[in-house]
Design a protein around this motif. Structure first.
Motif, PDB file in Angstrom:
ATOM      1  N   ALA A  62       0.807  -1.223   0.000  1.00  0.00           N
ATOM      2  CA  ALA A  62       0.000   0.000   0.000  1.00  0.00           C
ATOM      3  C   ALA A  62       0.836   1.267   0.000  1.00  0.00           C
ATOM      4  O   ALA A  62       0.283   2.366  -0.152  1.00  0.00           O
ATOM      5  N   ASP A  63       2.143   1.153   0.172  1.00  0.00           N
ATOM      6  CA  ASP A  63       3.005   2.330   0.250  1.00  0.00           C
ATOM      7  C   ASP A  63       3.430   2.754  -1.156  1.00  0.00           C
ATOM      8  O   ASP A  63       4.084   1.991  -1.866  1.00  0.00           O
ATOM      9  N   PRO A  64       3.063   3.959  -1.599  1.00  0.00           N
ATOM     10  CA  PRO A  64       3.488   4.412  -2.945  1.00  0.00           C
ATOM     11  C   PRO A  64       5.006   4.479  -3.094  1.00  0.00           C
ATOM     12  O   PRO A  64       5.517   4.433  -4.219  1.00  0.00           O
ATOM     13  N   ALA A  65       5.729   4.573  -1.983  1.00  0.00           N
ATOM     14  CA  ALA A  65       7.183   4.675  -2.056  1.00  0.00           C
ATOM     15  C   ALA A  65       7.863   3.326  -2.253  1.00  0.00           C
ATOM     16  O   ALA A  65       9.074   3.281  -2.473  1.00  0.00           O
ATOM     17  N   THR A  66       7.132   2.237  -2.152  1.00  0.00           N
ATOM     18  CA  THR A  66       7.724   0.912  -2.340  1.00  0.00           C
ATOM     19  C   THR A  66       8.174   0.758  -3.787  1.00  0.00           C
ATOM     20  O   THR A  66       7.378   0.966  -4.706  1.00  0.00           O
ATOM     21  N   PRO A  67       9.440   0.402  -4.016  1.00  0.00           N
ATOM     22  CA  PRO A  67       9.899   0.211  -5.407  1.00  0.00           C
ATOM     23  C   PRO A  67       9.072  -0.871  -6.101  1.00  0.00           C
ATOM     24  O   PRO A  67       8.861  -1.953  -5.547  1.00  0.00           O
ATOM     25  N   ALA A  68       8.613  -0.578  -7.281  1.00  0.00           N
ATOM     26  CA  ALA A  68       7.774  -1.514  -8.033  1.00  0.00           C
ATOM     27  C   ALA A  68       8.558  -2.071  -9.206  1.00  0.00           C
ATOM     28  O   ALA A  68       9.411  -1.401  -9.793  1.00  0.00           O
TER      29      ALA A  68
END
Length: 468
Positions: A44-50
């Protein structure tokens, strides 16, 4: 072994066993473990590298410009002779030549294609266990009352159906995508053959453009099939809680190459027959069982004569009700002594509600069983009759082609028709397994919403024009 078997409820095992089994499955599949406490926070964290989302591998579009013809007769004769010399090197002429050139851009001899090892398939039982880690509401607890346990049982049966249908859709959509790609390849072969014949002066531009239109339609079908396959894969990934793009891509690799074949005959289940179907469906609904117990208690609290009096008042109100075409007036009861009898009111309401629920449940049983039989018959018919006839017809076309009794266009058209029949058989098989999932869910306490409009057709998604 048919993978769409009835699954025992996971809450019959201890929670520790479920957690261990799920972690083993996740580890074997190479996916991130859902048991990590911060997994949901990372997702849920937008900062997590995708992971980078891979672009769609779309097929190349064909040419639309008219084919330029040679300017003089000498040039045309030279092109024609060279083309026929190349064709003579292959026993089946144009079709073999085009297929060989597609596989061999250079001048090397054709090489045998190797079979790359596929990873272990993800069956529906594994998918269900993985999905349950996202649904703590589907676990029963020691301190639950009968009503809460019944609600969980109904919700669990519905979730099993949803996972089964998502798995079936994902497998069948990927297979349909392969069929559409093969169909596009066949139309591309016909378009290329037409282009060469125009160059050699044996064909008209109008015939070539018809082949190009057929190829363009097949290209669109292939792209649509790819989109459908990716959407079905994403739906299954959502149920499994997969959020990383690479993990979702690996999910597609883990799906089986095809759905299992339907059984020889449609059977309602172990120990069931046509005369006991409705009873089994009624017993399977825990909420209905509780409702029946409650209605029995309310009816026992009211005398039979009092209930007969109420029934007579209802009949009189229905007779006095105006015709629906003249006035929209509901029936009316004016006996206040009956209306103020609260035990009688509770008993009549409980009886009417139980009758509605039982009628609906019995109707579901008849509908689901009829749908299962129809989908089973359609799947066997498409598999054993239509596909077999189409395969025999294609073989006959090949023999006549080798005997120079039919043209390359007849051979290509026969190949396209057979691919379409294979896809139609696939869709019929998919519809059977979806109906099977609906029937199993009904036997485990869930409701029945009826077949989907799209899947009920039982026809393939390939709508490419037949061409020549």
């Amino acid at each position: 072994m048919v993978v769409l078997r009835r699954l025992s409820p996971p809450f019959t095992h201890t929670r520790s066993c479920i957690a261990a089994l799920s972690l083993i499955c996740l580890s074997a599949l190479g996916w991130p473990a859902l048991a990590q406490p911060d997994n949901a926070l990372q997702a849920a964290d937008p900062a997590t590298p995708a992971s980078a989302v891979a672009p769609l591998a779309l097929p190349a579009t064909g040419a639309t410009a008219p084919q330029e013809r040679p300017a003089d007769i000498a040039r045309a004769r030279e092109i024609w002779q060279r083309a026929n010399e190349r064709v003579a090197e292959f026993p089946r002429g144009h079709a073999d030549l085009l297929r060989w050139e597609a596989r061999n851009p250079g001048d090397a001899a054709p090489a045998a294609e190797g079979n790359s090892a596929r990873p272990e398939p993800l069956d529906v039982a594994q998918a269900l266990r993985l999905s349950l880690r996202l649904r703590p509401d589907l676990f029963t607890h020691a301190d639950m009352n009968a009503l809460d346990q019944a609600a969980v049982q109904v919700a669990y049966a519905g979730h099993v159906r949803d996972v089964q249908r998502a798995w079936v859709d994902a497998v069948s959509a990927r297979q349909s995508w392969r069929h559409a790609s093969e169909l596009w390849d066949a139309t591309r072969t016909g378009s290329e053959l037409g282009r060469r014949m125009v160059v050699a002066g044996n064909w008209s531009q109008a015939k070539l453009m018809r082949e190009q239109l057929t190829e363009a339609s097949a290209w669109q079908v292939s792209v649509n099939a790819q989109g459908t396959a990716l959407a079905a894969q994403e739906r299954l990934a959502q149920l499994l809680g997969l959020w990383d793009a690479q993990a979702v891509a690996r999910l597609g690799e883990r799906l089986p190459a095809s759905l299992p074949a339907p059984p020889p005959r449609a059977a309602p289940g172990a120990g069931l027959s046509e005369t006991t179907l409705e009873a089994a469906v009624l017993r399977a609904d825990p909420l209905l069982n509780l409702q029946r117990t409650e209605a029995q208690r309310e009816l026992n609290a009211v005398s039979a004569s009092r209930r007969q009096t109420w029934a007579a008042a209802v009949d009189a109100a229905l007779v006095a009700m105006p015709d629906p075409g003249t006035a929209s007036t509901p029936p009316h009861i004016g006996n206040l002594s009956l209306l103020r009898d609260h035990p009688l009111e509770r008993a009549t309401r409980a009886e009417a509600s139980l009758l509605r629920a039982a009628s609906e449940r019995r109707s579901m049983a008849r509908q689901a069983w009829a749908e299962l039989q129809a989908r089973h018959a359609s799947a066997l018919h498409a598999q054993n009759v239509v596909a077999q006839l189409q395969a025999a017809l294609e073989q006959e076309t090949v023999l006549r082609y080798n005997g120079m009794l039919q043209s390359s266009w007849d051979l290509l058209a026969s190949a396209r028709e057979r691919m379409q029949s294979l896809d139609a058989a696939l869709q019929a098989r998919r519809d059977y397994w979806r109906a099977h999932a609906d029937w199993q869910a009904l036997l485990n306490g869930a409701g029945y919403a009826g077949p989907d409009t799209a899947s009920n057709a039982g026809a393939g998604t390939t709508t490419t024009p037949a061409g020549h």
